[in-house]
Scaffold this motif. Structure first.
Motif, short mmCIF file in Angstrom:
data_model
loop_
_atom_site.label_atom_id
_atom_site.label_comp_id
_atom_site.label_asym_id
_atom_site.label_seq_id
_atom_site.Cartn_x
_atom_site.Cartn_y
_atom_site.Cartn_z
N GLU A 1 40.51 37.28 40.36
CA GLU A 1 39.77 37.51 41.61
C GLU A 1 38.43 38.17 41.32
OE1 GLU A 1 40.88 39.25 46.00
OE2 GLU A 1 41.72 40.30 44.27
N TRP A 2 37.41 37.72 42.04
CA TRP A 2 36.06 38.27 41.94
C TRP A 2 35.92 39.35 43.01
CZ3 TRP A 2 32.14 38.35 38.71
CH2 TRP A 2 30.87 38.70 39.17
N ILE A 3 35.66 40.58 42.58
CA ILE A 3 35.46 41.69 43.50
C ILE A 3 34.00 42.16 43.33
CG2 ILE A 3 36.22 43.98 44.22
CD1 ILE A 3 38.54 42.21 44.49
N TYR A 4 33.14 41.61 44.13
CA TYR A 4 31.72 41.97 44.23
C TYR A 4 30.89 41.71 42.99
CZ TYR A 4 33.55 43.97 48.45
OH TYR A 4 34.20 44.12 49.63
N ASP A 5 31.22 42.36 41.87
CA ASP A 5 30.37 42.21 40.68
C ASP A 5 31.18 42.07 39.40
OD1 ASP A 5 31.35 44.77 40.48
OD2 ASP A 5 29.41 45.74 40.23
N HIS A 6 32.50 41.86 39.55
CA HIS A 6 33.35 41.74 38.37
C HIS A 6 34.66 41.05 38.73
CE1 HIS A 6 34.92 45.31 40.38
NE2 HIS A 6 36.03 45.17 39.69
N TYR A 7 35.31 40.52 37.71
CA TYR A 7 36.63 39.93 37.90
C TYR A 7 37.69 40.99 37.67
CZ TYR A 7 34.80 35.18 37.87
OH TYR A 7 34.15 34.02 38.18
N VAL A 8 38.83 40.82 38.36
CA VAL A 8 40.00 41.66 38.09
C VAL A 8 41.18 40.75 37.76
CG1 VAL A 8 39.25 43.59 39.54
CG2 VAL A 8 40.68 41.80 40.53
N ASP A 9 42.02 41.24 36.87
CA ASP A 9 43.25 40.55 36.56
C ASP A 9 44.27 40.87 37.64
OD1 ASP A 9 41.92 39.94 34.23
OD2 ASP A 9 43.24 41.10 32.91
N HIS A 10 45.20 39.95 37.89
CA HIS A 10 46.29 40.18 38.82
C HIS A 10 47.62 40.25 38.07
CE1 HIS A 10 44.52 38.61 42.89
NE2 HIS A 10 43.88 39.66 42.43
N VAL A 11 48.48 41.13 38.54
CA VAL A 11 49.86 41.17 38.07
C VAL A 11 50.70 40.49 39.15
CG1 VAL A 11 51.78 42.63 37.37
CG2 VAL A 11 49.43 43.29 36.80
N VAL A 12 51.59 39.60 38.73
CA VAL A 12 52.44 38.85 39.65
C VAL A 12 53.83 39.46 39.65
CG1 VAL A 12 53.45 36.59 40.17
CG2 VAL A 12 51.15 36.72 39.17
N TYR A 13 54.32 39.74 40.87
CA TYR A 13 55.67 40.25 41.06
C TYR A 13 56.44 39.24 41.90
CZ TYR A 13 53.75 44.69 39.52
OH TYR A 13 53.15 45.67 38.79
N GLY A 14 57.68 39.00 41.54
CA GLY A 14 58.49 38.05 42.28
C GLY A 14 59.86 38.60 42.61
N MET A 15 60.39 38.14 43.73
CA MET A 15 61.75 38.45 44.15
C MET A 15 62.37 37.15 44.64
SD MET A 15 64.23 40.65 44.69
CE MET A 15 63.47 42.28 44.60
N LEU A 16 63.58 36.88 44.19
CA LEU A 16 64.32 35.70 44.63
C LEU A 16 65.35 36.11 45.66
CD1 LEU A 16 64.88 33.95 41.17
CD2 LEU A 16 63.00 33.62 42.81
N ALA A 17 65.72 35.20 46.52
CA ALA A 17 66.65 35.49 47.61
C ALA A 17 67.96 36.04 47.09
CB ALA A 17 66.88 34.25 48.45
N ASP A 18 68.52 35.43 46.05
CA ASP A 18 69.81 35.92 45.55
C ASP A 18 69.68 37.31 44.94
OD1 ASP A 18 68.44 34.93 43.31
OD2 ASP A 18 70.23 34.11 42.37
#
Length: 182
Positions: free
Chosen positions: A159-176
């Motif tokens: 993601e571009w935040i104004y003047d720089h990129y940031v990395d994203h951490v992905v979190y997931g949850m499954l129904a079970d």
């Protein structure tokens, strides 16, 4: 119309046009705080900008593509939470949230995300909930961790935040997984 009482202090309400001024004032009061992680803050300069955002969210709800709600704490709007995207084909809900600076530390967003996650699994019958947060945004990342989401990986320069990129951490949850822990 979507309206839910989570507990005696906390409610979620689908935003309407008449919420624009309150939403704008909340955004404006936390502008410098929110700007660190949210790329839309600088383009939200008037009540009309907030009104346009609300119109967009209302259309997304009508089209069943998203759902954005105002978070009310003790009767006052304190932030928003959303299914930023609802992927009906793959049964995945993508959750996002923000809270005004003065309302941090009350467990508000944790309770909201717990409710939305449960709603995605029980009411929408989805299989997965996905939360993405900037790597350096420790407060935002603490929410899925606290709720038992699995850290699944990192997306570089997501993601571009104004003047720089940031990395994203992905979190997931499954129904079970959710059903087993709750």
């Amino acid at each position: 119309m979507f309206f839910r009482e989570i507990d005696e202090d906390l409610t979620l309400k689908l935003m309407q046009i008449d919420d624009a001024e309150e939403l704008f004032n909340l955004t404006d009061a936390s502008r410098s705080y929110l700007r660190e992680w949210l790329p839309w803050v600088d383009t939200t300069t008037t009540i009309d900008d907030s009104r346009g955002f609300i119109e967009h969210t209302m259309q997304g709800f009508q089209d069943k593509k998203s759902m954005t709600v105002a978070v009310h704490y003790k009767g006052k709007m304190v932030g928003t939470a959303s299914f930023n995207s609802l992927d009906w084909s793959n049964k995945v809900a993508y959750i996002g949230y923000w809270l005004g600076q003065d309302y941090q530390g009350n467990g508000i967003i944790t309770r909201v995300v717990r409710y939305l996650t449960d709603y995605a699994f029980t009411e929408l019958a989805f299989n997965r909930v996905d939360i993405r947060a900037a790597f350096e945004n420790k407060k935002s990342r603490s929410i899925p961790k606290r709720l038992g989401f699995i850290e699944e990986g990192q997306i570089r320069q997501a993601e571009w935040i104004y003047d720089h990129y940031v990395d994203h951490v992905v979190y997931g949850m499954l129904a079970d997984e959710w059903n087993n822990q709750n």
